[in-house]
Design a protein around this motif. Structure first.
Motif, PDB file in Angstrom:
ATOM      1  N   GLY A 133     -41.266  72.910  64.858  1.00  0.00           N
ATOM      2  CA  GLY A 133     -40.392  73.697  65.720  1.00  0.00           C
ATOM      3  C   GLY A 133     -39.181  72.867  66.096  1.00  0.00           C
ATOM      4  N   GLU A 134     -38.242  73.467  66.839  1.00  0.00           N
ATOM      5  CA  GLU A 134     -37.018  72.739  67.154  1.00  0.00           C
ATOM      6  C   GLU A 134     -37.269  71.554  68.075  1.00  0.00           C
ATOM      7  OE1 GLU A 134     -33.351  75.090  67.631  1.00  0.00           O
ATOM      8  OE2 GLU A 134     -34.560  76.774  66.938  1.00  0.00           O
ATOM      9  N   ASP A 135     -38.442  71.531  68.713  1.00  0.00           N
ATOM     10  CA  ASP A 135     -38.799  70.390  69.554  1.00  0.00           C
ATOM     11  C   ASP A 135     -39.411  69.258  68.737  1.00  0.00           C
ATOM     12  OD1 ASP A 135     -41.141  71.562  68.812  1.00  0.00           O
ATOM     13  OD2 ASP A 135     -41.920  71.877  70.848  1.00  0.00           O
ATOM     14  N   VAL A 147     -37.732  71.050  59.964  1.00  0.00           N
ATOM     15  CA  VAL A 147     -37.593  71.779  61.220  1.00  0.00           C
ATOM     16  C   VAL A 147     -37.133  73.208  60.931  1.00  0.00           C
ATOM     17  CG1 VAL A 147     -36.378  71.867  63.430  1.00  0.00           C
ATOM     18  CG2 VAL A 147     -37.076  69.654  62.473  1.00  0.00           C
ATOM     19  N   THR A 204     -35.357  76.310  61.892  1.00  0.00           N
ATOM     20  CA  THR A 204     -34.289  76.738  62.800  1.00  0.00           C
ATOM     21  C   THR A 204     -33.590  77.958  62.226  1.00  0.00           C
ATOM     22  OG1 THR A 204     -33.826  74.371  62.924  1.00  0.00           O
ATOM     23  CG2 THR A 204     -32.388  75.801  64.171  1.00  0.00           C
ATOM     24  N   TRP A 205     -33.717  79.081  62.904  1.00  0.00           N
ATOM     25  CA  TRP A 205     -33.081  80.308  62.390  1.00  0.00           C
ATOM     26  C   TRP A 205     -31.609  80.098  62.119  1.00  0.00           C
ATOM     27  CZ3 TRP A 205     -36.296  83.262  60.305  1.00  0.00           C
ATOM     28  CH2 TRP A 205     -37.502  83.634  60.901  1.00  0.00           C
ATOM     29  N   SER A 206     -30.888  79.511  63.108  1.00  0.00           N
ATOM     30  CA  SER A 206     -29.435  79.419  62.967  1.00  0.00           C
ATOM     31  C   SER A 206     -29.078  78.596  61.737  1.00  0.00           C
ATOM     32  CB  SER A 206     -28.823  78.800  64.218  1.00  0.00           C
ATOM     33  OG  SER A 206     -29.357  77.515  64.423  1.00  0.00           O
ATOM     34  N   ARG A 207     -29.822  77.532  61.497  1.00  0.00           N
ATOM     35  CA  ARG A 207     -29.479  76.695  60.358  1.00  0.00           C
ATOM     36  C   ARG A 207     -29.840  77.391  59.046  1.00  0.00           C
ATOM     37  NH1 ARG A 207     -32.299  71.256  59.860  1.00  0.00           N
ATOM     38  NH2 ARG A 207     -31.746  71.043  62.046  1.00  0.00           N
TER      39      ARG A 207
END
Ligand code: ARG
Length: 580
Positions: free
Chosen positions: A379-381, A447, A449-452
């Motif tokens: 996850g992003e964490d 990781v 990440t939707w945005s990426r």
């Protein structure tokens, strides 16, 4: 391997030059031809350094001899010795143009099938019955599907097998729980929440001794082949299989129920496999369990590590099944290469299974067996991916999210109708999930990440899909279809660079297929798309003042870019819509 690669063609010429000049024999691959990023240089030959010792001459002298003896007439424009003994090679424009033009009529886009096809058994996806597929299974499914496509395209025979966890002690409690819930072998019930079902069974098993006893008795009945028990077990398998097929359908993966070779499939082979190991003197009894000790494996205390093939209670485990699996695919099915796409935590298990299989002769020198490991999705964490509530992520929901997020991206600029938009959103969303996985070295964690992964710039599937759609749009606007005999003209560096990039698909396929590394194909496709973007920005195609033959040539390059991107994405299991 051949693969129709320019590097191999150059390698053959270098080999001939070395034979002529210095009387040494090397293979085209040993010429070590690599693409170069230097200005004005297309390829570099790195053979002189390693040959210098062998022929007793300084590397630069060896390199000079290659240059002097190279038959470069049609293929090569310039060569020079550089640095400690590199040979820099620039291809002739005429050759490059001819080669690019010839791709237009070629369905395989220059990729020759391997001359020595192998027979692959490919174990991938492999989820567990009565459990939700998790992100590890997602990775296995995506990577396995890409390898299947790549290896088949390279010319190999590939048989997929889905090693579903459909057997073992948990099935006692699952079947008892199923009965408590009022299930019958005839059907009518379904499980909407597989994880919830499993957890409920587990909780009862831990809390209720009577239930636990029933569960144990049920395992015995199952293993003893009791028909009524088997009928319930089958219902559970079918129910889970429906969930798996739903995920496969969303992903566009062609694994079918016929490809299911679950753990239970190998049951009839287990006894014989153990007898065989015993007869070959490979087993030892340790703490009541029958074990094989493959050399070279030890625990932290330095004691030899056992591969347990029969437990103290007489039961068989995961390792026994995998020995029978290797024996089945190599022996009974005559496969030459066994691949297992499974997370890296199982590395030692597979290493021991392969070692024991070699001791037993199930695998010989003619076989390869490889664990295709992969890292975790984070996850992003930076921790293992979880839902906001902290639960484990359900794949179906994750994929639905992907399509939903993609739909926003698509709607922003699309002129398509609603149905077409939905289809494109699926292609973009699912493609993004797959590409985010495949474009990273599979051994590493990555990781999520939707945005990426939905970014329109950078090494994403969306970027490749846009580049392809742009090609289609230009071709459609031109109102013509490039003909196979159109001459390719390389008047500017951007056109030349694009032609060169288009010719590198064979090398990319070879690199990805031989190392079982889809990210190498991704890297190539990204490079091609950026090279196309530079060409598109710098070389007008449809403007009225562009001479007809220049326009025709640029349209050929555009059509080829689209063909290579589409084929490349297809090899990754990703759709390439004509319009976005
Ligand atoms: N079902 C296993 C799991 O979920 C993976 C099986 C992999 N294949 C094998 N032949 N062991 O971890």
């Amino acid at each position: 391997m051949a693969y129709g690669d320019v590097g191999i063609e150059l390698g053959a010429r270098v080999a001939a030059a070395l034979r002529r000049g210095l009387g040494v024999e090397i293979t085209p691959a040993e010429a070590v031809i690599r693409p170069s990023t230097r200005d004005g240089v297309d390829y570099q030959c790195n053979a002189a350094m390693s040959l210098a010792k062998k022929v007793g001459k300084p590397p630069r002298e060896v390199a000079q001899s290659i240059v002097d003896n190279l038959d470069s007439a049609d293929l090569v424009a310039t060569t020079e010795v550089a640095g400690p003994g590199f040979v820099n090679i620039r291809l002739s424009d005429a050759w490059l143009a001819g080669r690019a033009a010839a791709l237009l009529g070629d369905d395989r886009l220059g990729v020759d099938p391997v001359p020595d096809p192998r027979r692959y058994a490919l174990d991938y996806s492999s989820p567990n019955v009565a459990k939700e597929m998790h992100v590890g299974h997602l990775r296995s499914t995506i990577i396995g599907d890409a390898l299947l496509r790549l290896l088949r395209f390279a010319g190999h025979e590939v048989t997929p097998h889905n090693h579903v966890g459909d057997w073992g002690t948990p099935f006692g409690m699952l079947i008892e729980h199923l009965l408590d819930e009022g299930w019958t072998p005839g059907g009518g019930h379904s499980i909407s929440d597989l994880n919830g079902f499993y957890q409920a069974a587990r909780a009862k098993f831990d809390a209720d001794p009577v239930f636990a006893d029933r569960s144990r008795a049920r395992v015995v009945a199952l293993q003893g082949g009791d028909e009524a028990t088997l009928a319930l077990w089958r219902r559970l398998v079918e129910e889970s299989s429906r969930h798996f097929q739903k995920v496969y359908g969303m992903l566009g993966i062609e694994l079918t129920p016929e490809d299911m070779y679950g753990e239970s499939f190998y049951n009839p082979y287990l006894d014989d496999t153990i007898s065989d190991l015993e007869a070959k003197g490979l087993t030892q009894v340790s703490d009541g369990a029958v074990c094989v000790f493959p050399p070279g494996f030890s625990n932290r205390e330095g004691e030899p590590l056992p591969l347990i093939v029969r437990k103290g209670d007489g039961g068989y485990g995961y390792a026994t099944t995998d020995l029978a699996t290797a024996r089945y695919w190599a022996g009974e099915r005559g496969m030459t290469d066994l691949l297992y796409v499974v997370g890296t935590p199982q590395a030692q298990h597979f290493a021991m299974v392969f070692a024991a299989s070699r001791m037993a002769g199930y695998l010989t020198d003619d076989h390869t067996a490889e664990h295709i490991g992969f890292g975790s999705i984070l996850g992003e964490d930076g921790k293992t991916i979880r839902t906001r509530a902290g639960g484990s992520v359900k794949l179906v929901e994750l994929l639905e999210d992907a399509v939903e997020n993609a739909a926003k991206t698509v709607a922003e600029r699309s002129s398509l109708d609603a149905d077409a938009q939905a289809a494109v959103a699926r292609a973009v969303g699912i493609g993004a999930v797959k590409y985010a996985d495949l474009s990273n070295d599979r051994e590493k964690d990555y990781v999520f990440t939707w945005s990426r992964m939905l970014a329109k710039e950078g090494n994403t599937s969306v970027y490749l899909q846009y580049a392809n759609a742009r090609c289609h749009s230009v071709l459609a606007k031109s109102g013509t279809t490039p003909a196979a005999d159109t001459g390719v003209l390389l008047g500017s560096p951007a056109e030349r660079a694009l032609a060169l990039a288009l010719l590198r698909l064979p090398a990319a396929v070879e690199a990805a297929a031989t190392a079982y590394a889809p990210h190498k194909l991704c890297g190539y496709l990204y490079e091609l798309a950026t090279t196309f973007t530079a060409f598109y920005d710098g070389c007008p195609i449809l403007k009225p003042d562009v001479p007809a033959e220049v326009r025709a040539s640029r349209l050929v390059l555009t059509a080829l870019t689209s063909a290579v991107l589409t084929r490349g994405l297809e090899l990754l299991g990703i759709e390439a819509p004509r319009e976005l």
